[in-house]
Design a protein around this motif. Structure first.
Motif, PDB file in Angstrom:
ATOM      1  N   THR A  23       0.850  -1.187   0.000  1.00 16.07           N
ATOM      2  CA  THR A  23       0.000   0.000   0.000  1.00 16.07           C
ATOM      3  C   THR A  23       0.884   1.234   0.000  1.00 16.07           C
ATOM      4  O   THR A  23       2.108   1.148   0.185  1.00 16.07           O
ATOM      5  CB  THR A  23      -0.909   0.051   1.238  1.00 16.07           C
ATOM      6  OG1 THR A  23      -0.099   0.294   2.406  1.00 16.07           O
ATOM      7  CG2 THR A  23      -1.698  -1.239   1.422  1.00 16.07           C
ATOM      8  N   VAL A  24       0.266   2.393  -0.177  1.00 19.96           N
ATOM      9  CA  VAL A  24       1.023   3.646  -0.127  1.00 19.96           C
ATOM     10  C   VAL A  24       1.777   3.762   1.198  1.00 19.96           C
ATOM     11  O   VAL A  24       2.943   4.169   1.233  1.00 19.96           O
ATOM     12  CB  VAL A  24       0.076   4.851  -0.330  1.00 19.96           C
ATOM     13  CG1 VAL A  24       0.808   6.164  -0.098  1.00 19.96           C
ATOM     14  CG2 VAL A  24      -0.523   4.828  -1.736  1.00 19.96           C
ATOM     15  N   GLN A  25       1.132   3.379   2.281  1.00 22.15           N
ATOM     16  CA  GLN A  25       1.762   3.505   3.595  1.00 22.15           C
ATOM     17  C   GLN A  25       2.907   2.517   3.788  1.00 22.15           C
ATOM     18  O   GLN A  25       3.934   2.855   4.379  1.00 22.15           O
ATOM     19  CB  GLN A  25       0.713   3.338   4.698  1.00 22.15           C
ATOM     20  CG  GLN A  25      -0.277   4.485   4.790  1.00 22.15           C
ATOM     21  CD  GLN A  25       0.394   5.811   5.097  1.00 22.15           C
ATOM     22  OE1 GLN A  25       1.342   5.878   5.885  1.00 22.15           O
ATOM     23  NE2 GLN A  25      -0.083   6.877   4.459  1.00 22.15           N
ATOM     24  N   THR A  26       2.756   1.279   3.311  1.00 20.30           N
ATOM     25  CA  THR A  26       3.858   0.324   3.455  1.00 20.30           C
ATOM     26  C   THR A  26       5.044   0.740   2.595  1.00 20.30           C
ATOM     27  O   THR A  26       6.204   0.556   2.979  1.00 20.30           O
ATOM     28  CB  THR A  26       3.433  -1.109   3.092  1.00 20.30           C
ATOM     29  OG1 THR A  26       3.127  -1.201   1.699  1.00 20.30           O
ATOM     30  CG2 THR A  26       2.241  -1.553   3.915  1.00 20.30           C
ATOM     31  N   VAL A  27       4.760   1.310   1.428  1.00 23.32           N
ATOM     32  CA  VAL A  27       5.836   1.796   0.559  1.00 23.32           C
ATOM     33  C   VAL A  27       6.608   2.916   1.249  1.00 23.32           C
ATOM     34  O   VAL A  27       7.851   2.946   1.224  1.00 23.32           O
ATOM     35  CB  VAL A  27       5.268   2.266  -0.794  1.00 23.32           C
ATOM     36  CG1 VAL A  27       6.305   3.094  -1.550  1.00 23.32           C
ATOM     37  CG2 VAL A  27       4.845   1.072  -1.634  1.00 23.32           C
ATOM     38  N   PHE A  28       5.890   3.836   1.861  1.00 25.43           N
ATOM     39  CA  PHE A  28       6.561   4.922   2.577  1.00 25.43           C
ATOM     40  C   PHE A  28       7.459   4.362   3.673  1.00 25.43           C
ATOM     41  O   PHE A  28       8.615   4.781   3.833  1.00 25.43           O
ATOM     42  CB  PHE A  28       5.535   5.879   3.175  1.00 25.43           C
ATOM     43  CG  PHE A  28       6.140   6.920   4.083  1.00 25.43           C
ATOM     44  CD1 PHE A  28       6.994   7.885   3.578  1.00 25.43           C
ATOM     45  CD2 PHE A  28       5.870   6.911   5.442  1.00 25.43           C
ATOM     46  CE1 PHE A  28       7.570   8.838   4.407  1.00 25.43           C
ATOM     47  CE2 PHE A  28       6.433   7.862   6.283  1.00 25.43           C
ATOM     48  CZ  PHE A  28       7.291   8.823   5.765  1.00 25.43           C
ATOM     49  N   HIS A  29       6.950   3.422   4.451  1.00 23.19           N
ATOM     50  CA  HIS A  29       7.733   2.798   5.522  1.00 23.19           C
ATOM     51  C   HIS A  29       9.004   2.162   4.972  1.00 23.19           C
ATOM     52  O   HIS A  29      10.107   2.364   5.504  1.00 23.19           O
ATOM     53  CB  HIS A  29       6.864   1.752   6.227  1.00 23.19           C
ATOM     54  CG  HIS A  29       7.599   0.820   7.126  1.00 23.19           C
ATOM     55  ND1 HIS A  29       8.435   1.247   8.139  1.00 23.19           N
ATOM     56  CD2 HIS A  29       7.621  -0.546   7.164  1.00 23.19           C
ATOM     57  CE1 HIS A  29       8.935   0.196   8.769  1.00 23.19           C
ATOM     58  NE2 HIS A  29       8.469  -0.898   8.184  1.00 23.19           N
ATOM     59  N   MET A  30       8.869   1.399   3.883  1.00 19.56           N
ATOM     60  CA  MET A  30      10.038   0.722   3.312  1.00 19.56           C
ATOM     61  C   MET A  30      11.050   1.711   2.746  1.00 19.56           C
ATOM     62  O   MET A  30      12.267   1.537   2.927  1.00 19.56           O
ATOM     63  CB  MET A  30       9.589  -0.247   2.219  1.00 19.56           C
ATOM     64  CG  MET A  30       8.837  -1.466   2.730  1.00 19.56           C
ATOM     65  SD  MET A  30       9.793  -2.452   3.925  1.00 19.56           S
ATOM     66  CE  MET A  30      11.234  -2.895   2.936  1.00 19.56           C
ATOM     67  N   LEU A  31      10.569   2.735   2.064  1.00 17.68           N
ATOM     68  CA  LEU A  31      11.487   3.728   1.507  1.00 17.68           C
ATOM     69  C   LEU A  31      12.209   4.492   2.616  1.00 17.68           C
ATOM     70  O   LEU A  31      13.440   4.642   2.588  1.00 17.68           O
ATOM     71  CB  LEU A  31      10.727   4.699   0.602  1.00 17.68           C
ATOM     72  CG  LEU A  31      10.288   4.155  -0.757  1.00 17.68           C
ATOM     73  CD1 LEU A  31       9.295   5.101  -1.420  1.00 17.68           C
ATOM     74  CD2 LEU A  31      11.490   3.943  -1.671  1.00 17.68           C
ATOM     75  N   LYS A  32      11.447   4.972   3.582  1.00 16.94           N
ATOM     76  CA  LYS A  32      12.013   5.823   4.637  1.00 16.94           C
ATOM     77  C   LYS A  32      12.949   5.051   5.565  1.00 16.94           C
ATOM     78  O   LYS A  32      14.040   5.530   5.896  1.00 16.94           O
ATOM     79  CB  LYS A  32      10.890   6.461   5.451  1.00 16.94           C
ATOM     80  CG  LYS A  32      11.366   7.340   6.617  1.00 16.94           C
ATOM     81  CD  LYS A  32      10.211   7.998   7.347  1.00 16.94           C
ATOM     82  CE  LYS A  32       9.464   7.011   8.229  1.00 16.94           C
ATOM     83  NZ  LYS A  32      10.235   6.641   9.454  1.00 16.94           N
ATOM     84  N   ASP A  33      12.537   3.863   5.971  1.00 18.42           N
ATOM     85  CA  ASP A  33      13.255   3.150   7.025  1.00 18.42           C
ATOM     86  C   ASP A  33      14.254   2.110   6.528  1.00 18.42           C
ATOM     87  O   ASP A  33      15.119   1.682   7.304  1.00 18.42           O
ATOM     88  CB  ASP A  33      12.253   2.475   7.969  1.00 18.42           C
ATOM     89  CG  ASP A  33      11.374   3.480   8.707  1.00 18.42           C
ATOM     90  OD1 ASP A  33      11.882   4.575   9.018  1.00 18.42           O
ATOM     91  OD2 ASP A  33      10.195   3.172   8.956  1.00 18.42           O
ATOM     92  N   PHE A  34      14.156   1.712   5.266  1.00 21.46           N
ATOM     93  CA  PHE A  34      15.029   0.650   4.795  1.00 21.46           C
ATOM     94  C   PHE A  34      15.750   0.963   3.483  1.00 21.46           C
ATOM     95  O   PHE A  34      16.977   0.908   3.406  1.00 21.46           O
ATOM     96  CB  PHE A  34      14.237  -0.657   4.653  1.00 21.46           C
ATOM     97  CG  PHE A  34      13.712  -1.190   5.947  1.00 21.46           C
ATOM     98  CD1 PHE A  34      14.537  -1.894   6.810  1.00 21.46           C
ATOM     99  CD2 PHE A  34      12.396  -0.969   6.310  1.00 21.46           C
ATOM    100  CE1 PHE A  34      14.059  -2.385   8.023  1.00 21.46           C
ATOM    101  CE2 PHE A  34      11.898  -1.454   7.516  1.00 21.46           C
ATOM    102  CZ  PHE A  34      12.742  -2.160   8.377  1.00 21.46           C
ATOM    103  N   LEU A  35      14.991   1.264   2.424  1.00 23.92           N
ATOM    104  CA  LEU A  35      15.585   1.343   1.094  1.00 23.92           C
ATOM    105  C   LEU A  35      16.462   2.575   0.905  1.00 23.92           C
ATOM    106  O   LEU A  35      17.601   2.467   0.419  1.00 23.92           O
ATOM    107  CB  LEU A  35      14.485   1.289   0.029  1.00 23.92           C
ATOM    108  CG  LEU A  35      13.700  -0.020  -0.002  1.00 23.92           C
ATOM    109  CD1 LEU A  35      12.488   0.091  -0.915  1.00 23.92           C
ATOM    110  CD2 LEU A  35      14.598  -1.175  -0.446  1.00 23.92           C
ATOM    111  N   ILE A  36      15.956   3.740   1.272  1.00 23.52           N
ATOM    112  CA  ILE A  36      16.790   4.946   1.133  1.00 23.52           C
ATOM    113  C   ILE A  36      18.015   4.873   2.034  1.00 23.52           C
ATOM    114  O   ILE A  36      19.132   5.181   1.579  1.00 23.52           O
ATOM    115  CB  ILE A  36      15.951   6.222   1.366  1.00 23.52           C
ATOM    116  CG1 ILE A  36      14.901   6.366   0.247  1.00 23.52           C
ATOM    117  CG2 ILE A  36      16.842   7.452   1.415  1.00 23.52           C
ATOM    118  CD1 ILE A  36      13.963   7.543   0.419  1.00 23.52           C
ATOM    119  N   PRO A  37      17.876   4.449   3.307  1.00 27.55           N
ATOM    120  CA  PRO A  37      19.087   4.292   4.118  1.00 27.55           C
ATOM    121  C   PRO A  37      20.106   3.313   3.527  1.00 27.55           C
ATOM    122  O   PRO A  37      21.315   3.491   3.721  1.00 27.55           O
ATOM    123  CB  PRO A  37      18.537   3.773   5.460  1.00 27.55           C
ATOM    124  CG  PRO A  37      17.164   4.352   5.543  1.00 27.55           C
ATOM    125  CD  PRO A  37      16.650   4.296   4.128  1.00 27.55           C
TER     126      PRO A  37
END
Length: 368
Positions: free
Chosen positions: A60-74
């Motif tokens: 979902t939009v919210q799970t994508v935000f979580h993954m981008l912010k907390d895992f993928l971008i880092p």
């Protein structure tokens, strides 16, 4: 290449008209637009194509935000890359979440193509200067669907995908075929059937459909092989294919004769190229699916559809098909059933910041 800054734009845009499938009715489209900036100041754009609720995939939009912010971008913070294909192995330690991975990977690909001053299509291996456009006809009263098909025919669209579900399938297709005997038409079931419906689905064989897309469960390739042996109509797999390995297994089992590749569904542009290349070796045609995207993801799809084995018109239509206004400039247009592949560096379209701001609810900025 090193990404020094990223921004996530939470957008909400109203569709010109509701989009209805067997699974969901979409009226407002939430998305996350990803902006990535390199150390050299080059800006690239990507888009997370997950929906607000998990009706198409688990994301979902919210799970994508979580993954981008907390895992993928880092994960990419402070790292030097020579090619976007290096992101795949880096992201592989995180299970699934393909749409989140595709969003940041697409932005990096845009940066990469711009740094090399080449169109994204060329960097992916595209060979076409223009692609044929297809259009999707959502579920509605039959006469309304027929009216829409007639209007899109006059616009030159080359392939028509008609949504079906139990109770709106054989009779619907029969009526459309009666009105348009030579229409290049396929049916999309969005997993609405089971093997108990084999005899019913076989009734679709009489209508000379290009294919029936994802008739059975979204995570299945075994039952689709059983069904394909019973059908004359080619089965096209969509939701079942989220990786090159899935495509390989499906082809080896005989589960399909066509594959729909959506970059967001398979984790990005590199996996799109990988699946495309494998299918070309196996003489399995592919086409590019759509996700009710803004022009950012639509631009990525255009680049993908320029590859040689994307031999069937995809779900890539004009911006005006879905939006009163798009967030890119120029907007995507269809002329005589075709869309020109941009020759400019990167995705070939500019993000209109005024329009992006207009539809943005909030922004998350990440400094590397």
């Amino acid at each position: 290449m090193k990404i020094k800054h990223a921004e996530l734009y939470f957008t909400e845009m109203k569709l010109i008209e509701p989009f209805v499938s067997s699974l969901e009715k979409v009226e407002m489209r939430e998305s996350i637009i990803v902006k990535a900036v390199t150390e050299e100041g080059v800006t690239g754009w990507g888009e997370a194509v997950a929906f607000s609720s998990p009706w198409y995939t688990e994301e979902t939009v919210q799970t994508v935000f979580h993954m981008l912010k907390d895992f993928l971008i880092p994960l990419i913070a402070g790292k030097e890359f020579s090619h976007p294909k290096e992101l795949g192995p880096l992201f592989s330690k995180l299970k699934r979440n393909y749409m989140a991975k595709a969003a940041i990977e697409g932005a990096v690909w845009d940066c990469y193509a711009k740094e090399h001053e080449k169109p994204l299509s060329a960097m992916l291996g595209g060979t076409r200067s223009a692609i044929e456009a297809g259009v999707v006809i959502g579920l509605a009263p039959r006469q309304e669907m027929i009216k829409k098909i007639d209007a899109h025919l006059s616009e030159g669209y080359k392939r028509f995908k008609v949504k079906i579900k139990p109770g709106q399938d054989v009779g619907l297709i029969r009526e459309i075929r009666k009105e348009f005997p030579a229409l290049p038409m396929m049916a999309d079931a969005n997993s609405a059937y089971t093997l108990e419906d084999i005899d019913h689905l076989k009734a679709l064989d009489e209508f000379s459909l290009m294919m029936i897309e994802q008739p059975l469960a979204a995570d299945d390739i075994v039952d689709h092989a059983i069904l394909q042996r019973e059908l004359q109509t080619p089965i096209c797999l969509d939701e079942s294919i989220v990786s090159l390995d899935d495509a390989r297994k499906a082809i080896e089992l005989g589960s399909c004769r066509v594959i729909n590749i959506k970059p967001g569904r398979v984790g990005g542009l590199q996996e799109t190229v990988n699946i495309h290349n494998y299918c070309m070796e196996k003489n399995i045609p592919v086409w590019c699916g759509g996700m009710l995207e803004t022009g950012v993801s639509r631009a990525h799809n255009i680049a993908c559809a320029s590859l040689p084995n994307f031999s069937i018109p995809g779900d890539i239509s004009a911006s005006s098909r879905y939006w009163e206004e798009d967030i890119i400039s120029p907007e995507v247009t269809v002329k005589n059933g075709k869309i020109q592949v941009p020759e400019q560096a990167g995705i070939g379209f500019q993000v209109d910041m005024k329009k992006l701001d207009k539809y943005t609810k909030h922004v998350f900025a990440y400094q590397m």
